[in-house]
Structures are given as C-alpha cells and as structure tokens.
Write a protein that holds these residues in place. Sequence first.
Motif, PDB file in Angstrom:
ATOM      1  N   SER A   1      86.993   8.304  45.699  1.00 31.14           N
ATOM      2  CA  SER A   1      85.964   8.948  44.881  1.00 31.14           C
ATOM      3  C   SER A   1      86.514   9.309  43.500  1.00 31.14           C
ATOM      4  N   SER A   2      87.789   9.673  43.430  1.00 30.39           N
ATOM      5  CA  SER A   2      88.410   9.955  42.134  1.00 30.39           C
ATOM      6  C   SER A   2      88.522   8.678  41.298  1.00 30.39           C
ATOM      7  N   LEU A   3      88.862   7.566  41.941  1.00 29.95           N
ATOM      8  CA  LEU A   3      88.940   6.283  41.237  1.00 29.95           C
ATOM      9  C   LEU A   3      87.575   5.922  40.655  1.00 29.95           C
ATOM     10  N   LEU A   4      86.535   6.078  41.450  1.00 29.16           N
ATOM     11  CA  LEU A   4      85.192   5.777  40.966  1.00 29.16           C
ATOM     12  C   LEU A   4      84.814   6.679  39.786  1.00 29.16           C
ATOM     13  N   ALA A   5      85.183   7.966  39.870  1.00 27.69           N
ATOM     14  CA  ALA A   5      84.888   8.896  38.779  1.00 27.69           C
ATOM     15  C   ALA A   5      85.622   8.505  37.499  1.00 27.69           C
ATOM     16  N   VAL A   6      86.892   8.099  37.636  1.00 32.74           N
ATOM     17  CA  VAL A   6      87.672   7.691  36.463  1.00 32.74           C
ATOM     18  C   VAL A   6      87.073   6.427  35.843  1.00 32.74           C
ATOM     19  N   LEU A   7      86.741   5.454  36.675  1.00 37.27           N
ATOM     20  CA  LEU A   7      86.170   4.212  36.152  1.00 37.27           C
ATOM     21  C   LEU A   7      84.816   4.454  35.486  1.00 37.27           C
ATOM     22  N   LEU A   8      83.978   5.263  36.128  1.00 36.90           N
ATOM     23  CA  LEU A   8      82.667   5.567  35.562  1.00 36.90           C
ATOM     24  C   LEU A   8      82.810   6.377  34.273  1.00 36.90           C
ATOM     25  N   GLY A   9      83.712   7.366  34.292  1.00 34.16           N
ATOM     26  CA  GLY A   9      83.933   8.171  33.091  1.00 34.16           C
ATOM     27  C   GLY A   9      84.445   7.346  31.930  1.00 34.16           C
ATOM     28  N   ALA A  10      85.342   6.412  32.229  1.00 35.58           N
ATOM     29  CA  ALA A  10      85.876   5.551  31.174  1.00 35.58           C
ATOM     30  C   ALA A  10      84.771   4.681  30.571  1.00 35.58           C
ATOM     31  N   GLN A  11      83.891   4.169  31.410  1.00 36.80           N
ATOM     32  CA  GLN A  11      82.796   3.333  30.908  1.00 36.80           C
ATOM     33  C   GLN A  11      81.768   4.162  30.140  1.00 36.80           C
ATOM     34  N   LEU A  12      81.433   5.330  30.669  1.00 41.00           N
ATOM     35  CA  LEU A  12      80.465   6.184  29.979  1.00 41.00           C
ATOM     36  C   LEU A  12      80.971   6.626  28.614  1.00 41.00           C
ATOM     37  N   SER A  13      82.287   6.858  28.511  1.00 42.15           N
ATOM     38  CA  SER A  13      82.838   7.326  27.242  1.00 42.15           C
ATOM     39  C   SER A  13      82.764   6.259  26.150  1.00 42.15           C
ATOM     40  N   LEU A  14      82.511   5.019  26.525  1.00 41.26           N
ATOM     41  CA  LEU A  14      82.328   3.967  25.527  1.00 41.26           C
ATOM     42  C   LEU A  14      80.973   4.101  24.828  1.00 41.26           C
ATOM     43  N   TYR A  15      80.007   4.739  25.521  1.00 39.84           N
ATOM     44  CA  TYR A  15      78.649   4.827  25.003  1.00 39.84           C
ATOM     45  C   TYR A  15      78.210   6.255  24.675  1.00 39.84           C
ATOM     46  N   ILE A  16      78.854   7.216  25.308  1.00 39.45           N
ATOM     47  CA  ILE A  16      78.479   8.619  25.140  1.00 39.45           C
ATOM     48  C   ILE A  16      79.725   9.403  24.748  1.00 39.45           C
TER      49      ILE A  16
ATOM     50  N   ALA B   1      79.311  15.232  24.698  1.00 41.82           N
ATOM     51  CA  ALA B   1      78.017  15.123  25.368  1.00 41.82           C
ATOM     52  C   ALA B   1      78.199  15.041  26.883  1.00 41.82           C
ATOM     53  N   LEU B   2      79.207  14.298  27.336  1.00 41.32           N
ATOM     54  CA  LEU B   2      79.476  14.204  28.765  1.00 41.32           C
ATOM     55  C   LEU B   2      79.818  15.576  29.342  1.00 41.32           C
ATOM     56  N   LYS B   3      80.624  16.361  28.619  1.00 44.41           N
ATOM     57  CA  LYS B   3      80.983  17.704  29.082  1.00 44.41           C
ATOM     58  C   LYS B   3      79.747  18.605  29.144  1.00 44.41           C
ATOM     59  N   LEU B   4      78.885  18.492  28.137  1.00 40.27           N
ATOM     60  CA  LEU B   4      77.662  19.294  28.129  1.00 40.27           C
ATOM     61  C   LEU B   4      76.754  18.939  29.310  1.00 40.27           C
ATOM     62  N   VAL B   5      76.595  17.652  29.563  1.00 42.98           N
ATOM     63  CA  VAL B   5      75.756  17.211  30.682  1.00 42.98           C
ATOM     64  C   VAL B   5      76.373  17.658  32.010  1.00 42.98           C
TER      65      VAL B   5
END
Length: 91
Positions: free
Chosen positions: A49-64, A68-72
């Motif tokens: 689950s941590s791996l998935l969070a890191v991968l998703l966070g890395a991808q989201l940070s390319l667009y957001i 903004a991610l911290k606020l959400v």
Amino acid sequence: MLTLWPIFVTVLLAELGDKTQLATLLFAADQQVSKVGVFAASSAALVLSSLLAVLLGAQLSLYISPRALKLVAGAGFVIIGLWTLLDARSS
C-alpha cells in the motif's frame, strides 16, 4: 536534504491504533494462526500500500502542485474525522 526520520515517525504514528492495526491484532489473537504469518502478511500489505501511495503521489505531483495535494489530503482527513465524530455521536 530530506531525511527519512519524519516520514518514519509520521507513518508509524498514523498507523498506531488504526483499523488495520486492530485487524492485525485480531488475526494474531487467533490461536490457530501463525504469528509470523500474520506479521509477514500485514507487513507485506503495508509495504504494497505504501508503494502504491508513492507511485500515485509521484504521478499526481506531475499534474498537481504538492501544496494543492497537501490541502486536499488535509481536507480529506478533516472530513473523515468529522464524519467519524458525527457517526459516533449518533450511535
């Protein structure tokens, strides 16, 4: 340079007493279940689950933006907390 200590402490504190830890505790309390097996399975689940969070966070940070991610994320935690409080109050 970012040190890993704040990440370790934050995740450890966030996981203490949560539903996942309580479920692991209940599995470990079963006399028919291997304690090593419970530890291995729950550890592997947390790592995945941590791996998935890191991968998703890395991808989201390319667009957001990280801000903004911290606020959400913060708003999400507040909403979940309020929902939990309201649910407990109505029970």
